[in-house]
Design an enzyme around this catalytic site. Structure first.
Site, PDB file in Angstrom:
ATOM      1  CG  ASP A 104      15.821  79.262-104.607  1.00  0.00           C
ATOM      2  OD1 ASP A 104      16.468  80.104-104.405  1.00  0.00           O
ATOM      3  OD2 ASP A 104      15.468  78.972-105.866  1.00  0.00           O
TER       4      ASP A 104
ATOM      5  CE1 TYR B 169       5.109  88.642 -95.612  1.00  0.00           C
ATOM      6  CE2 TYR B 169       6.030  88.296 -93.493  1.00  0.00           C
ATOM      7  CZ  TYR B 169       5.609  87.643 -94.650  1.00  0.00           C
ATOM      8  OH  TYR B 169       5.530  86.283 -94.623  1.00  0.00           O
TER       9      TYR B 169
ATOM     10  CE  LYS C   9      14.652  83.200-106.597  1.00  0.00           C
ATOM     11  NZ  LYS C   9      15.160  81.743-106.707  1.00  0.00           N
TER      12      LYS C   9
ATOM     13  CG  ASP D 271       7.075  85.078 -91.627  1.00  0.00           C
ATOM     14  OD1 ASP D 271       7.091  84.614 -90.477  1.00  0.00           O
ATOM     15  OD2 ASP D 271       5.956  85.204 -92.071  1.00  0.00           O
TER      16      ASP D 271
END
Ligand code: NAD
Length: 361
Positions: free
Chosen positions: A224, A124, A191, A248
């Protein structure tokens, strides 16, 4: 002691929920001098400038702001006010506690979680290259050479970067918040099994910072898996710290688990202690001027603000009053009624009146 706080009414339904919140905060007995300034569309209309220097100076001086939602007009070329504020004051930490209150319908039962999202870096950061531009061709050539991988010529490119500095300060923020607010555990979400360098760095730094806080438990989860666990076993978690993009998404998931954006507060906190408190929802312009929408999310942002300025007892008092009104379920706005057309729903002002009466009991 009188606190000076910058009050930004916002637009749409903003001024109504800000006024309700201001009255509720004052009813806690804390002395506050409000420094009222417009930014965004109202400032553009009144002063010809969406970011008047006087408003920014006020935030800089007072270091604490309470902000109503602001409409982002599409197609006017006006920068997002929230992004501009974030950049101006380096508001690197987005704090979003999500807690269920009896009387608010929560899809998976009770939760009490705090999401700490890094606000500046990651995908972002706004480093993007559009197809057909000479910059893209240049960047693609460099990346292909350095990575020894081909990128399709019809692909746009966005850069994800995560720094040691940015990771350290957000993870430290999460641990400091946990310590100050007597939370038991911090979980770093990443991740790093796939993004070994960028997310791997975030995780390594998080592990290093964790050693400085032996009184607070630490673990980590892959993003996840985290999402699934938050739905199935949210009580295993407490404070979550995440890079920008995951933060987010996960913060909205968690807000949904707590009963939706209408009851979710947030804060953006920066270097030098500047902090801007707000509701997560937008300006709901279709209800503007109707004394209809729920001021609870902004009031809960007020609770965070009171704690932030050291008025912890007042914050607790306001939270208890809101919880009590919502639990009783009589003097609440339409969105907190089982049937949204329930004629007994009260308005924004009357919800505030009920909260204020509870504090006087
Ligand atoms: P929104 O959150 O303003 O409203 C969507 C719907 O949610 C409303 O129509 C209403 O039904 C419900 N709702 C929202 N807040 C409520 C409340 N307090 N009580 C009861 N119901 C409520 O989202 P939107 O319509 O997508 O956005 C409107 C404008 O707000 C846009 O210009 C957007 O960019 C802006 N926005 C600003 C902020 C901010 O200032 N922090 C955040 C999000 C969106």
């Amino acid at each position: 002691m009188t606190h000076r706080i910058t009050l930004i009414p916002g637009d749409g339904t903003g001024p109504e929920i800000v006024e309700a919140t201001r009255r509720a905060i004052e009813a806690t007995g804390v002395a506050i001098e409000w420094d009222v300034h417009d930014i965004g569309l109202p400032a553009l209309q009144k002063l010809g400038d969406p970011f008047p220097k006087s408003a920014l100076d006020s935030v800089r001086r007072n270091k604490v702001g309470l902000k109503g939602p602001l409409t982002t007009e599409l197609g006017t070329g006006m920068r997002s006010v929230n992004v501009a504020l974030r950049k101006e004051f380096d508001l690197y930490a987005n704090l979003r506690p999500a807690k269920t209150y009896e009387g608010v319908q929560a899809p998976m039962g009770k939760i009490d979680l705090v999401v700490v999202r890094e606000n500046i870096e990651d995908l972002y950061a706004g480093i993007e290259f559009d197809i057909g531009t000479p910059e893209l061709a240049e960047v693609r050539a460099v990346i292909e050479k350095a990575s020894k991988q081909k990128i399709r010529t019809d692909a746009a490119i966005a850069i994800k970067y995560i720094s040691e500095f940015g990771s350290r300060r957000i993870v430290k923020f999460a641990f400091e918040y946990a310590r100050t607010n007597k939370r038991r555990k911090v979980t770093a979400v990443h991740k790093s099994n796939i993004m070994k360098f960028a997310d791997g760095l975030f995780l390594r730094v998080a592990r290093e910072v964790a050693t400085e806080y032996p009184d607070i438990e630490f673990d980590d989860r892959i993003v996840d898996n985290m999402c699934m666990q938050l739905v199935q076993k949210p009580d295993l978690y407490d404070v979550l710290v995440l890079p920008n993009l995951y933060g987010d998404i996960v913060s909205d998931l968690v807000a949904g688990l707590a009963g939706g954006l209408g009851v979710a507060p947030g804060a953006n906190i920066g270097e030098n202690g500047v902090a801007v408190f707000e509701a997560i929802h937008g300006s709901a312009p279709k209800y503007a001027g109707q004394n209809k929408v729920n001021p609870m999310a902004l009031m809960l942002a007020g609770v965070l603000m009171l704690r932030h300025i050291g008025e912890r007892d007042a914050g607790d008092k306001l939270e208890r009053a809101i919880a009590s009104v919502v639990k009783e379920g009589k003097e609440v706005t339409y969105d907190l009624k089982r049937d949204r057309d329930d004629p007994t729903a009260v308005g924004t002002k009357e919800f505030a009146d009920a909260v204020i009466r509870r504090m006087k009991r």
